[in-house]
Design a protein around this motif. Structure first.
Motif, PDB file in Angstrom:
ATOM      1  N   LYS A 144      17.589  45.160  12.658  1.00  0.00           N
ATOM      2  CA  LYS A 144      16.643  45.735  11.004  1.00  0.00           C
ATOM      3  C   LYS A 144      16.280  43.701  10.050  1.00  0.00           C
ATOM      4  N   ILE A 145      18.578  42.772  10.576  1.00  0.00           N
ATOM      5  CA  ILE A 145      17.806  42.144   9.453  1.00  0.00           C
ATOM      6  C   ILE A 145      16.910  40.972   9.853  1.00  0.00           C
ATOM      7  N   TRP A 146      16.872  41.249  11.724  1.00  0.00           N
ATOM      8  CA  TRP A 146      15.736  40.353  12.051  1.00  0.00           C
ATOM      9  C   TRP A 146      13.880  40.359  11.468  1.00  0.00           C
ATOM     10  N   THR A 147      14.223  41.486  11.108  1.00  0.00           N
ATOM     11  CA  THR A 147      13.165  42.023  11.077  1.00  0.00           C
ATOM     12  C   THR A 147      12.775  41.744   9.972  1.00  0.00           C
ATOM     13  N   HIS A 148      13.758  41.796   8.438  1.00  0.00           N
ATOM     14  CA  HIS A 148      13.225  41.986   7.779  1.00  0.00           C
ATOM     15  C   HIS A 148      12.855  39.757   7.476  1.00  0.00           C
ATOM     16  N   THR A 149      13.847  39.564   8.192  1.00  0.00           N
ATOM     17  CA  THR A 149      14.347  37.237   8.016  1.00  0.00           C
ATOM     18  C   THR A 149      12.585  37.013   8.588  1.00  0.00           C
ATOM     19  N   GLN A 150      12.048  37.862   9.690  1.00  0.00           N
ATOM     20  CA  GLN A 150      11.066  37.269   9.547  1.00  0.00           C
ATOM     21  C   GLN A 150       9.569  37.813   9.333  1.00  0.00           C
ATOM     22  N   GLN A 151       9.815  38.724   8.074  1.00  0.00           N
ATOM     23  CA  GLN A 151       9.428  38.988   7.408  1.00  0.00           C
ATOM     24  C   GLN A 151       8.769  38.448   5.911  1.00  0.00           C
ATOM     25  N   VAL A 152       9.828  38.260   6.292  1.00  0.00           N
ATOM     26  CA  VAL A 152      10.516  36.923   4.387  1.00  0.00           C
ATOM     27  C   VAL A 152       9.179  35.816   4.871  1.00  0.00           C
ATOM     28  N   PHE A 153       9.973  35.160   6.217  1.00  0.00           N
ATOM     29  CA  PHE A 153       9.004  33.683   6.436  1.00  0.00           C
ATOM     30  C   PHE A 153       7.769  33.474   6.576  1.00  0.00           C
ATOM     31  N   ALA A 154       7.200  34.994   7.387  1.00  0.00           N
ATOM     32  CA  ALA A 154       6.042  34.668   7.235  1.00  0.00           C
ATOM     33  C   ALA A 154       4.902  35.148   6.186  1.00  0.00           C
ATOM     34  N   SER A 155       5.733  35.406   4.791  1.00  0.00           N
ATOM     35  CA  SER A 155       5.379  35.664   3.630  1.00  0.00           C
ATOM     36  C   SER A 155       5.448  34.559   3.325  1.00  0.00           C
ATOM     37  N   ILE A 156       6.331  33.840   3.290  1.00  0.00           N
ATOM     38  CA  ILE A 156       6.522  32.522   2.792  1.00  0.00           C
ATOM     39  C   ILE A 156       5.620  31.389   3.290  1.00  0.00           C
TER      40      ILE A 156
END
Length: 326
Positions: free
Chosen positions: A314-326
């Motif tokens: 779940k943390i990895w998915t969240h982290t990837q989403q943050v990176f993608a949004s930036i």
């Protein structure tokens, strides 16, 4: 416990390593990171060192000091602000454009505040950005270079071994009500450990370390936060750190030891084991959680349930989403 004299003895063995060492230091313009950077340059033969700095003036003074410590060292300043994920990415890309392999990534950047009040232009809390997001972005992006080294290591200095609760419904701590000095510390620590474990599983040739230096007398305690509360705490905590904390110099010996000794390596390491020191244990996720005494823990009572419930995913998915949004 590994005695400081044993650490220093191990560190001096770096002079026998003939091949150039390539290292990237992030968060090394003061405090622990600067102590380790100094010792790394002092002890290695003809290293190639990159260090990140927001202030080019302060970095210039450090670069001159490093040249005096080791005239054979090539030390290059990368002028970026790694509280920004874009800048962390640019740091990694620059090193990749200059080098074919990377032996050491040492990260000690941090921004500690008492209340959630500092957001970067990318919309991230500054303390979470420096203590978690930028570290994972750097490590993940630099994996191609790390995998090409004969013995590479990623060291993240935070509070490894002190993992605790995670707000699974607010992984970015975006809600001010979920933010406190304590919660942010445990939260970012646990996310660091679980994500370093993920990288370790996918990259078994790279040694990953999440370390806790204990109390160190660094300038960080003088800048905990703004406002009356922050000022009062700075005036109470900083003197305690000065009295009871280890010096930046001793922290430098400690940091270089965990960054180079075979004790914390998945392979034979850079510096062979000496003075009866044995291999350290790893977590079930494959990383070393190292404390200020050089001892390791697996902290399985905390990490095991998180893995079992899939919180790491779940943390990895969240982290990837943050990176993608930036």
């Amino acid at each position: 416990m590994v005695e400081i004299r044993a650490m220093i003895s191990s560190n001096t063995q770096l002079a026998k390593v003939k091949e150039p060492s390539v290292a990237l230091f992030v968060g090394a313009t003061s405090g622990i990171g600067l102590g380790v950077l100094r010792e790394f340059v002092r002890q290695t033969i003809n290293p190639r060192v990159y260090f990140v700095a927001r202030s080019i003036t302060a970095a210039g003074t450090i670069a001159e000091e490093l040249r005096l410590l080791n005239p054979g060292a090539k030390c290059e300043i990368i002028h970026k602000d790694v509280s920004l994920i874009r800048d962390a990415e640019k740091v990694a890309e620059y090193v990749m454009s200059q080098e074919s392999s990377l032996d050491l990534l040492f990260m000690s950047q941090g921004c500690h505040v008492l209340i959630k009040c500092l957001d970067t232009v990318e919309g991230l809390d500054a303390s979470m950005s420096t203590r978690y997001y930028s570290r994972i972005r750097l490590a993940h992006t630099l994996l191609p270079l790390l995998n090409k080294s004969q013995s590479s290591r990623v060291v993240s200095v935070l509070v490894g071994g002190q993992e605790g609760s995670v707000d699974e419904e607010d992984l970015g701590l975006e809600n001010p009500g979920n933010f406190s000095t304590s919660s942010a510390s445990y939260h970012s620590c646990t996310m660091n450990t679980l994500m370093l474990e993920r990288l370790a599983t996918e990259n078994p040739r790279v040694s990953f370390i999440h370390a806790f230096p204990g109390m160190v007398n660094t300038p960080l305690f003088n800048h905990l936060s703004s406002g009356i509360k922050g000022t009062l705490l700075s005036y109470t905590i900083a003197p305690v750190a000065k009295l009871f904390g280890r010096s930046v110099s001793d922290a430098g010996h400690w940091g270089l030891f965990i960054a180079t000794s075979a004790r914390y390596s998945v392979d034979d390491g850079v510096v062979p084991l000496t003075m009866g020191i044995g291999k350290a244990g790893r977590t079930k996720g494959g990383i070393f959680l190292v404390n200020e005494k050089g001892e390791t823990t697996d902290n399985e009572k905390v990490l095991g349930p998180f893995r079992k419930r899939g919180v790491d995913k779940k943390i990895w998915t969240h982290t990837q989403q943050v990176f993608a949004s930036i």
